[in-house]
Motif scaffolding. Structure first.
Motif, short mmCIF file in Angstrom:
data_model
loop_
_atom_site.label_atom_id
_atom_site.label_comp_id
_atom_site.label_asym_id
_atom_site.label_seq_id
_atom_site.Cartn_x
_atom_site.Cartn_y
_atom_site.Cartn_z
N TYR A 42 0.90 -1.30 -0.07
CA TYR A 42 0.08 0.16 -0.19
C TYR A 42 0.94 1.21 -0.02
CZ TYR A 42 0.96 0.80 5.07
OH TYR A 42 1.50 1.19 6.29
N THR A 43 0.36 2.25 -0.17
CA THR A 43 1.08 3.64 0.01
C THR A 43 0.80 4.33 1.33
OG1 THR A 43 -0.71 4.86 -1.11
CG2 THR A 43 0.76 3.89 -2.63
N GLY A 44 2.05 4.93 1.81
CA GLY A 44 1.75 5.95 2.87
C GLY A 44 2.46 5.35 4.19
N GLY A 45 3.03 4.10 4.05
CA GLY A 45 3.71 3.72 5.15
C GLY A 45 4.99 4.21 5.57
N ILE A 46 5.38 4.53 6.79
CA ILE A 46 6.66 5.24 7.14
C ILE A 46 7.46 4.64 8.28
CG2 ILE A 46 5.76 7.21 6.52
CD1 ILE A 46 5.63 8.23 9.71
N ASN A 47 7.16 3.33 8.67
CA ASN A 47 7.63 2.51 9.68
C ASN A 47 8.73 1.55 9.05
OD1 ASN A 47 4.94 3.05 11.55
ND2 ASN A 47 6.94 3.53 12.61
N GLY A 48 8.76 1.29 7.87
CA GLY A 48 9.58 0.52 7.11
C GLY A 48 9.37 -0.84 7.30
N ASP A 49 10.49 -1.93 7.23
CA ASP A 49 10.17 -3.22 7.24
C ASP A 49 9.59 -3.67 8.38
OD1 ASP A 49 11.19 -3.39 4.61
OD2 ASP A 49 13.49 -3.87 5.35
N PHE A 50 9.75 -3.40 9.51
CA PHE A 50 9.16 -3.79 10.58
C PHE A 50 7.93 -2.72 11.08
CE2 PHE A 50 8.84 -4.00 15.40
CZ PHE A 50 8.22 -5.56 15.46
N HIS A 51 6.60 -3.27 10.85
CA HIS A 51 5.39 -2.01 11.05
C HIS A 51 4.59 -2.77 11.71
CE1 HIS A 51 3.05 1.34 9.33
NE2 HIS A 51 2.62 1.09 10.57
N PRO A 52 4.36 -2.88 13.13
CA PRO A 52 3.65 -3.71 13.95
C PRO A 52 2.36 -3.09 13.69
CG PRO A 52 5.00 -2.48 15.43
CD PRO A 52 5.53 -2.31 13.86
N MET A 53 1.09 -4.03 13.63
CA MET A 53 -0.24 -3.67 13.67
C MET A 53 -0.95 -4.26 14.75
SD MET A 53 -1.48 -1.79 11.30
CE MET A 53 -0.05 -0.45 10.94
N ALA A 54 -0.63 -5.22 15.54
CA ALA A 54 -1.26 -5.77 16.70
C ALA A 54 -0.29 -6.56 17.41
CB ALA A 54 -2.44 -6.76 16.28
N TRP A 55 -0.59 -6.14 18.85
CA TRP A 55 0.60 -6.89 19.77
C TRP A 55 -0.03 -7.21 21.10
CZ3 TRP A 55 1.63 -1.90 17.26
CH2 TRP A 55 1.19 -0.76 17.99
N TYR A 56 0.83 -7.52 21.98
CA TYR A 56 0.44 -7.76 23.48
C TYR A 56 1.46 -7.93 24.42
CZ TYR A 56 1.83 -12.69 23.59
OH TYR A 56 2.38 -13.92 23.26
#
Length: 242
Positions: free
Chosen positions: A188-202
């Motif tokens: 997609y377009t517009g990401g800025i966190n690079g190769d490691f871009h977390p979206m869900a975690w605990y």
């Protein structure tokens, strides 16, 4: 008039019986959706969806936008507190202290979507939720990689999950997070966190449990079976059902 009085007496008795029934022994969660910044249109359907999840999966759900609930006496009634797309500064100093004590006593936290767009001046909260929102591009389809399928909130998901949502960029990402899902910025377009871009975690934090999902901006999320199972798993993790 006598009939009305009798009906009210019967209703009161019924409520007392229900309160004393085994159902009242079910764990309860508090869904908090106060906003002091942008207000997401999905909050209303999100509340209804979580209430339905509770009814179907054995936990009680209260919803509020009243920060006065954040006292030790009230919070101790809940196994977890859900910040449902909260935004801005939503708690005063005493309420923050009460929430910190709640987590330190083993309470659970679930953050949904804009929970990371909340309380930027409260470092303890930033560490609890796991990161802070920076920006987002236009809503679009993207590819999610489910990197941990052993968690109760992701075990049902495909390894590669394509969906449309609003994708956050983050700052101050807590290094102790156990990441569940990442996003492929090449999809997609517009990401800025690079190769490691977390979206869900605990993670375990300051005596309690914390689970967060970036997903859930769109109203359609709350009729998406995969997303609802994901959210349910996060709640179950937070209330120590796993």
């Amino acid at each position: 008039m006598k009939k009305i009085v009798l009906f009210l007496c019967f209703l009161s008795a019924s409520l007392l019986i229900r309160a004393a029934s085994p159902q009242s022994k079910k764990p309860a969660i508090l869904v908090f959706s106060k906003t002091q910044g942008f207000r997401h249109s999905a909050i209303g359907v999100g509340k209804l969806a979580i209430m339905k999840l509770g009814k179907e999966n054995g936990f009680l759900v209260d919803t509020t936008e009243n920060a006065a609930y954040f006292t030790p006496e009230v919070l101790k009634k809940y196994a977890a507190v859900v910040f449902l797309s909260t935004t801005g500064n939503i708690l005063d100093a005493a309420q923050k202290a009460s929430f910190e004590k709640y987590i330190q006593s083993g309470g659970g936290f679930v953050g949904v979507h804009a929970a990371t767009d909340t309380e930027y001046g409260w470092p303890w909260y930033g560490n609890l939720v796991g990161a802070y929102f920076v920006s987002h591009p236009a809503q679009q389809e993207a590819t999610l990689n489910v990197v941990d399928r052993g968690n109760i909130s992701t075990k049902h998901l495909p390894e590669v999950w394509k969906r449309k949502d609003e994708w956050y960029n983050f700052k101050n990402i807590n290094k102790d997070l156990k990441v569940l899902i990442t996003i492929d910025e090449k999809s997609y377009t517009g990401g800025i966190n690079g190769d490691f871009h977390p979206m869900a975690w605990y993670h375990n934090y300051d005596g309690g449990r914390s689970w967060y999902t970036e997903l859930g901006h769109t109203e359609a999320s709350y009729t998406d079976e995969n997303y609802l199972k994901h959210l349910l798993g996060g709640i179950q993790y937070a209330i120590h059902k796993k």
